[in-house]
Scaffold this motif. Sequence first.
Motif, short mmCIF file in Angstrom:
data_model
loop_
_atom_site.label_atom_id
_atom_site.label_comp_id
_atom_site.label_asym_id
_atom_site.label_seq_id
_atom_site.Cartn_x
_atom_site.Cartn_y
_atom_site.Cartn_z
N GLU A 146 -5.53 40.65 49.93
CA GLU A 146 -5.49 39.74 51.07
C GLU A 146 -5.74 38.30 50.67
O GLU A 146 -5.48 37.37 51.44
N ASN A 147 -6.27 38.10 49.45
CA ASN A 147 -6.59 36.74 49.01
C ASN A 147 -5.42 36.06 48.31
O ASN A 147 -5.57 34.91 47.86
N ALA A 148 -4.29 36.75 48.19
CA ALA A 148 -3.15 36.16 47.48
C ALA A 148 -2.68 34.89 48.18
O ALA A 148 -2.40 34.88 49.39
N LEU A 149 -2.62 33.80 47.44
CA LEU A 149 -2.15 32.54 47.98
C LEU A 149 -0.63 32.51 48.00
O LEU A 149 0.04 33.23 47.25
N SER A 150 -0.09 31.65 48.86
CA SER A 150 1.34 31.40 48.80
C SER A 150 1.66 30.73 47.47
O SER A 150 0.81 30.07 46.87
N PHE A 151 2.88 30.90 46.98
CA PHE A 151 3.22 30.28 45.69
C PHE A 151 3.43 28.78 45.82
O PHE A 151 3.61 28.07 44.82
N ILE A 152 3.39 28.26 47.06
CA ILE A 152 3.39 26.82 47.31
C ILE A 152 2.24 26.53 48.26
O ILE A 152 2.20 27.04 49.39
N PHE A 153 1.28 25.74 47.80
CA PHE A 153 0.15 25.39 48.66
C PHE A 153 -0.36 24.01 48.30
O PHE A 153 -0.07 23.46 47.23
N GLY A 201 -0.90 26.80 52.94
CA GLY A 201 0.20 27.42 52.21
C GLY A 201 1.49 27.29 52.99
O GLY A 201 1.49 27.10 54.21
N ILE A 202 2.61 27.40 52.32
CA ILE A 202 3.91 27.23 52.96
C ILE A 202 4.24 28.46 53.81
O ILE A 202 3.87 29.59 53.48
N THR A 203 4.90 28.21 54.92
CA THR A 203 5.49 29.29 55.73
C THR A 203 6.98 29.28 55.47
O THR A 203 7.68 28.33 55.85
N LEU A 204 7.47 30.29 54.79
CA LEU A 204 8.87 30.30 54.38
C LEU A 204 9.79 30.55 55.57
O LEU A 204 9.52 31.38 56.44
N GLN A 208 16.85 32.70 45.03
CA GLN A 208 16.39 32.37 43.69
C GLN A 208 16.52 30.89 43.36
O GLN A 208 15.80 30.38 42.49
N THR A 209 17.42 30.19 44.04
CA THR A 209 17.65 28.79 43.70
C THR A 209 17.49 27.84 44.88
O THR A 209 17.66 26.62 44.71
N ASN A 210 17.15 28.36 46.04
CA ASN A 210 16.98 27.49 47.21
C ASN A 210 15.89 28.06 48.11
O ASN A 210 15.99 29.20 48.57
N ILE A 211 14.85 27.26 48.32
CA ILE A 211 13.69 27.73 49.08
C ILE A 211 13.36 26.69 50.15
O ILE A 211 13.33 25.49 49.87
N GLU A 212 13.11 27.17 51.37
CA GLU A 212 12.75 26.25 52.45
C GLU A 212 11.58 26.81 53.24
O GLU A 212 11.38 28.03 53.32
N GLY A 213 10.79 25.89 53.81
CA GLY A 213 9.66 26.31 54.62
C GLY A 213 8.93 25.10 55.19
O GLY A 213 9.30 23.95 54.95
N THR A 214 7.88 25.41 55.94
CA THR A 214 7.08 24.34 56.55
C THR A 214 5.64 24.44 56.05
O THR A 214 5.16 25.52 55.69
N ILE A 215 4.96 23.29 56.03
CA ILE A 215 3.59 23.25 55.52
C ILE A 215 2.82 22.15 56.24
O ILE A 215 3.39 21.14 56.65
N LYS A 216 1.53 22.37 56.42
CA LYS A 216 0.66 21.37 57.05
C LYS A 216 -0.36 20.92 56.02
O LYS A 216 -1.13 21.72 55.50
N ILE A 217 -0.37 19.61 55.74
CA ILE A 217 -1.21 19.05 54.69
C ILE A 217 -2.38 18.29 55.30
O ILE A 217 -2.21 17.44 56.17
#
Length: 884
Positions: free
Chosen positions: A611-618, A785-788, A793-802
Amino acid sequence: MLRTESIRKTQKLLLLSFLLPFSIMAIIYVFMGVYPFGNNTLLTIDLGQQYVDFYSYYRHTLLEEPHAIFYSFVKGIGGEMVGVWGYYLNSPFNLLLLLFPQRYLPVGVTLLILLKISSSGLSFAYLLIKKFDGQGYLVPTFAVSYALMGYTIANQLNVMWLDGLILLPLIVLGVEKLIDGEKGFFYTVTLAIMLFSHYYIAYMICLFICFYFLFALSKQEQTKGKNFSERFIFYCKKTISFAFHSILGACLVAFSLLPNFVSLLGGKASYTSDAIDWSLEYPFPEVLSKFYIGSFNFDQLPSGHPNLFIGTIALVGFLFYFFNRQFSLKERMVALAVTVFFFLSMNVQILNKAWHGFQNPIWYPYRFSFVVCFFFILNGFRSIQKNKSFPLSFACLLLILQTGSALYVLEQDFEFVIPFQVLTTVLFLIFVLVLFLVRESAYKWMPYVLLLTAVVEMSTNAAIDLTRLSYVKMAPFNDYQLVLNDMLANVRPKKDEFYRIEKVFQRSKNDSFQANYPSASHFSSTFEKEVPELYSYLGFPEGNGFVSYSTGTLFTDAFFGIRYLFENKPLSDEFQNSSSVYKINANSTRPDLSHYQKIADHYRTTGYLNENALSFIFAAPEEILDVRLKENNPISNQENILKALSLNVYESPFYTEEGIRTTITENISSPLQGSLNKTYTKDDSDKSASIESQFVPETNDSYYLILDSRIDDEDAKLRLNGEDLSYYKTYRSDQIINVASNQNDQTIRFGFELLKDTLTIRDMKLYRFNQEQFEEVVAERKKEGITLTSFSQTNIEGTIKIAQDNPILLITIPFSEGWDVLVDGEKVNTFPVLGSLLGASIEPGDHHIQLKYKTPYLAEGMWISVGAFSVVLLLVIRNRKNRS
């Protein structure tokens, strides 16, 4: 009518040159019990540990996920794939594998090897016929010697290298055409195909072709009777033409070569050594041992002598070439100089490294020796074909030399050459010399006997060599695939999801390629060096070209987004002795998995949810940029990363050093006190000796020890609570070993059983991990963390709050110039974080994030290829106009 008959004879010789190697190897495989004729496969060493997994990825990519050609998250923590394709997968022959379902890939690989070996015989025969007036059964005789030479048999498991054996004769034919005054189109195209198919072997062929070009110039007859000026102009024109068509061939495949070159700078080429060492690898006479039948065993793979066995007929022909006056003295002197240089290259360290791109090969030494064998066999054929008579004096000289060689080899007692092999080789030599002495009598049966002799000798050599290796069986291989599929059935990321999956066991470090899931382990010759460096700092097993996520901690599991982890179960009694079950061995001990939620209980594995796994973008604090990782300080490095991620708000550390209560030794002399490195010595070298440290955890937190990088599995056995400790035994940096978790008030015993008389251990320390404090930090990082919304494999999109205090976008994939990061549609600068991960600056607030990957220099390479293709097209049009 005569032309039709000539074509039929040529076709017959070519067909025979293909079918004989195919039939010989197929029969050997049948007797070896290779599936479907038994339960064996050819999967061994790198073919079993790398290539078959890449072939699985190859099928999946071409049939289901084309974007993975350029980048893939099944490769470690992510990585570019152009290097993998260029080194392992570009061969046109690999399309054959698309016809075989996943579970029958070993069968496809067997057929692939058979076709490549047979095609090398075909292409060599084609060269002999087209350029060297090859006629009769002498052509398939030498084609069999080429296709089944010692190099082929010893290296057939490196399937991608075999393309070089097929294309080398065709490239040489192209060079000969150039020198003969024909157009260079054939040479350009065959060279381009080789460079595309496997640039590494192509590099060796290019070096060889430069020497062969000089040799070919020495034997051409166009300059006979011309003065010095005319000869000089001729040589200059041919050299310019050779250089032009060589460059043109490379430019045709620049779309592959240029990105691969850039990839190499961060992978295989990054391990290039610039040290100049003129020392010898072995005493020169030892190379004689490799001309004997069956002169190969497993020990010759990691470090041995060059594989030079080419058969008695080809070898005698080559030796006779230097005495054969049918060839000019100038040609023979040039050939002798080239031969001497080849033997120097196969012994002098700096020359050997030059042939390997200035690297010391890891396993499979003298990988270029196939070009040497080609040179021997080709000139052996030319010599035997041109001269029917064979001097008795030369036959006697060979027998004397063979006697001296045999006595030397027997005296040296090489493990890979036993007396039976020496005797067999001597008998073949005597028989072949007798045949050559009576050959001028033009007996009709002579061509058949020579061909049969070559077939028997090369078959014997292949059979001996191949039966000296051990192979993976078909049933256990398929069983392991079923284990992986069962394990992953409900946990693979769904569409537009991403997280990583790992396990504490493996068949190979490329299991993720075999079963198609994002992991954190990898092994390939083109692996970027930054990832192994990062892993070494964090306490994972790693080396040149590989990483194994086997000693993860609760922190690294979270940091790399490892959401699911699996451990193997012991085999039930009914399967303990089963030959159809893959016996899974753990490569890690992870008591800390008890902190995770058990979510799957399969018949061979148990799964856990982290459950502690972080998103790969944070989002991360700016302090992360100040972290400097240090060698052999994995706990300190993890501590510093955690401090940076927590803005240093905690007074107490995440890893707290704990005292070891008791150290008990048996049959050990007490080491010097106060020394950082303690050396333990057996009192009685004939008795067993051990060192055991004991402690009692005061909490249910996880406890970790550092395993000294200098302790080899040959030095000591590791034990935990009286049982053998599972850990990955190939490593070059300190590893982190989890020794306790959820074991409050229980006595934990960790120790070493000495396998040698002494054992030196760097000051061993125990650390307690602050679980509560760690989970607070993770909870904060997960908020940002990002919400995808889209993932490929070559294109990733999502939203994030900083938030205000987290201006760094940390992406736990390797830093690469190929990744563009767009924030709200605007491209932002990227930079490495922790020396190797991808990072970017970002302002506070809500953002749309997009990551787009483009293979670096692919576009530039394509433009060069288009330009080269245009040049070739113009040359073809001009040539047609000139002919009309």
